[in-house]
Design a protein around this motif. Structure first.
Motif, mmCIF file in Angstrom:
data_model
loop_
_atom_site.group_PDB
_atom_site.id
_atom_site.type_symbol
_atom_site.label_atom_id
_atom_site.label_comp_id
_atom_site.label_asym_id
_atom_site.label_seq_id
_atom_site.Cartn_x
_atom_site.Cartn_y
_atom_site.Cartn_z
ATOM 1 N N TRP A 127 0.825 -1.208 0.000
ATOM 2 C CA TRP A 127 0.000 0.000 0.000
ATOM 3 C C TRP A 127 0.863 1.264 0.000
ATOM 4 O O TRP A 127 0.595 2.236 0.699
ATOM 5 N N GLY A 128 1.923 1.182 -0.791
ATOM 6 C CA GLY A 128 2.786 2.353 -0.908
ATOM 7 C C GLY A 128 3.742 2.545 0.257
ATOM 8 O O GLY A 128 4.489 3.522 0.282
ATOM 9 N N GLN A 129 3.725 1.638 1.210
ATOM 10 C CA GLN A 129 4.603 1.737 2.379
ATOM 11 C C GLN A 129 5.683 0.654 2.298
ATOM 12 O O GLN A 129 5.381 -0.514 2.019
ATOM 13 N N LYS A 130 6.921 1.042 2.547
ATOM 14 C CA LYS A 130 8.029 0.088 2.510
ATOM 15 C C LYS A 130 8.081 -0.713 3.817
ATOM 16 O O LYS A 130 7.902 -0.157 4.916
ATOM 17 N N VAL A 131 8.318 -1.996 3.663
ATOM 18 C CA VAL A 131 8.459 -2.866 4.843
ATOM 19 C C VAL A 131 9.577 -3.880 4.597
ATOM 20 O O VAL A 131 9.878 -4.230 3.455
ATOM 21 N N VAL A 132 10.175 -4.308 5.668
ATOM 22 C CA VAL A 132 11.164 -5.399 5.634
ATOM 23 C C VAL A 132 10.711 -6.437 6.652
ATOM 24 O O VAL A 132 10.690 -6.165 7.862
ATOM 25 N N ASN A 133 10.316 -7.587 6.165
ATOM 26 C CA ASN A 133 9.774 -8.623 7.044
ATOM 27 C C ASN A 133 10.802 -9.711 7.337
ATOM 28 O O ASN A 133 11.617 -10.076 6.484
ATOM 29 N N ASN A 134 10.715 -10.216 8.549
ATOM 30 C CA ASN A 134 11.503 -11.388 8.977
ATOM 31 C C ASN A 134 13.001 -11.215 8.731
ATOM 32 O O ASN A 134 13.662 -12.117 8.218
ATOM 33 N N LEU A 135 13.536 -10.061 9.091
ATOM 34 C CA LEU A 135 14.972 -9.843 8.951
ATOM 35 C C LEU A 135 15.691 -10.531 10.107
ATOM 36 O O LEU A 135 15.316 -10.378 11.267
ATOM 37 N N LYS A 136 16.730 -11.298 9.792
ATOM 38 C CA LYS A 136 17.454 -12.061 10.796
ATOM 39 C C LYS A 136 18.938 -11.716 10.764
ATOM 40 O O LYS A 136 19.514 -11.466 9.702
#
Length: 200
Positions: A183-192
Motif C-alpha cells: 500500500w505504498g509503504q516500505k516494509v522489511v519482514n523477517n529480517l534475521k
C-alpha cells in the motif's frame, strides 16, 4: 699363575712379530689385571655373528622397531551459529528509516544499515538476511547520551542508550535483504541477524 701365563703369551706374540717383521711392532692393549693400563672389564670379546658376549653395546642382529602410524585426526565439527536478532521493520510517518514496533530498532532503505538496540561485539562480523541469501555486516557499537546523538543519522527519541549499527562489509550487493512495498509503504519482514555464516 694366570697372570704369569698371560704375560709370557704376550711376550711370545710380541717376540714373534718382532722377529718376522723387524720393521713393525704389534702392541696389544691389556687390562690393569694383566699389567696394562686399561680398566678391568673394558675389553670385551664379541662374536659378531651371534651377538654373544658381555658388553652393553654388543654386535649382532636386532629386531627393527615397528613404526607407529598416527591415526587420522577427526574432522572438526562445524560450529553452530546463533540467531542474535529477528524482527519486522515498517514505515512510520515523518521517518526516513524503517522501524520495528515502538521504534526500538531501525533499518535504512538507502544504505541497508541495521540498527539494533543493545551492544553486539564491536568490529565483529554478522550475517544478515530475510531471503535465501546472506550478506556480511560489520558491527559498530554507539551510544546516545543526554540528547547527544552518536549513532549517525539514526535520530529517534526512542533511540537512546547503547545501540549497534550493522553496516555492509565491503562492496556487496543488497540482495540479501528484500524490501517490499505494501500500500505504498516500505516494509522489511523477517529480517534475521546471525553471529556466523551458514555452516558448510
Amino acid at each position: 699363575m694366570k697372570k704369569e701365563i698371560l704375560s709370557l703369551l704376550t711376550l711370545a706374540i710380541i717376540g714373534t712379530f718382532s722377529t718376522a717383521q723387524a720393521d713393525y711392532i704389534a702392541k696389544f692393549p691389556l687390562e690393569m689385571a694383566n699389567g696394562g693400563a686399561l680398566e678391568n672389564g673394558s675389553i670385551k670379546i664379541v662374536d659378531p655373528s651371534s651377538g654373544s658376549g658381555t658388553g652393553e653395546n654388543e654386535g649382532g642382529s636386532t629386531e627393527p622397531e615397528t613404526p607407529v602410524i598416527p591415526e587420522d585426526p577427526k574432522p572438526e565439527e562445524p560450529k553452530e551459529r546463533s540467531l542474535v536478532f529477528s524482527g519486522n521493520f515498517n514505515t512510520f510517518t515523518g521517518e526516513t528509516n524503517l522501524w520495528t514496533d515502538g521504534k526500538k530498532d531501525a533499518f535504512s532503505t538507502s544504505t541497508y544499515d541495521v540498527v539494533i538496540k543493545g551492544a553486539l561485539k564491536q568490529d565483529s562480523i554478522y550475517y544478515v538476511t530475510n531471503n535465501n541469501k546472506e550478506c556480511a555486516y560489520i558491527a559498530d557499537v554507539c551510544e546516545t547520551v543526554s540528547g547527544q546523538n552518536r549513532c549517525g543519522p539514526y535520530t529517534s527519541v526512542n533511540l537512546s542508550g547503547t545501540n549497534t549499527i550493522l553496516s555492509l562489509l565491503g562492496p556487496q550487493d543488497k540482495s540479501c535483504v528484500t524490501v517490499n512495498a505494501i500500500w505504498g509503504q516500505k516494509v522489511v519482514n523477517n529480517l534475521k541477524v546471525y553471529d556466523g555464516p551458514v555452516p558448510e
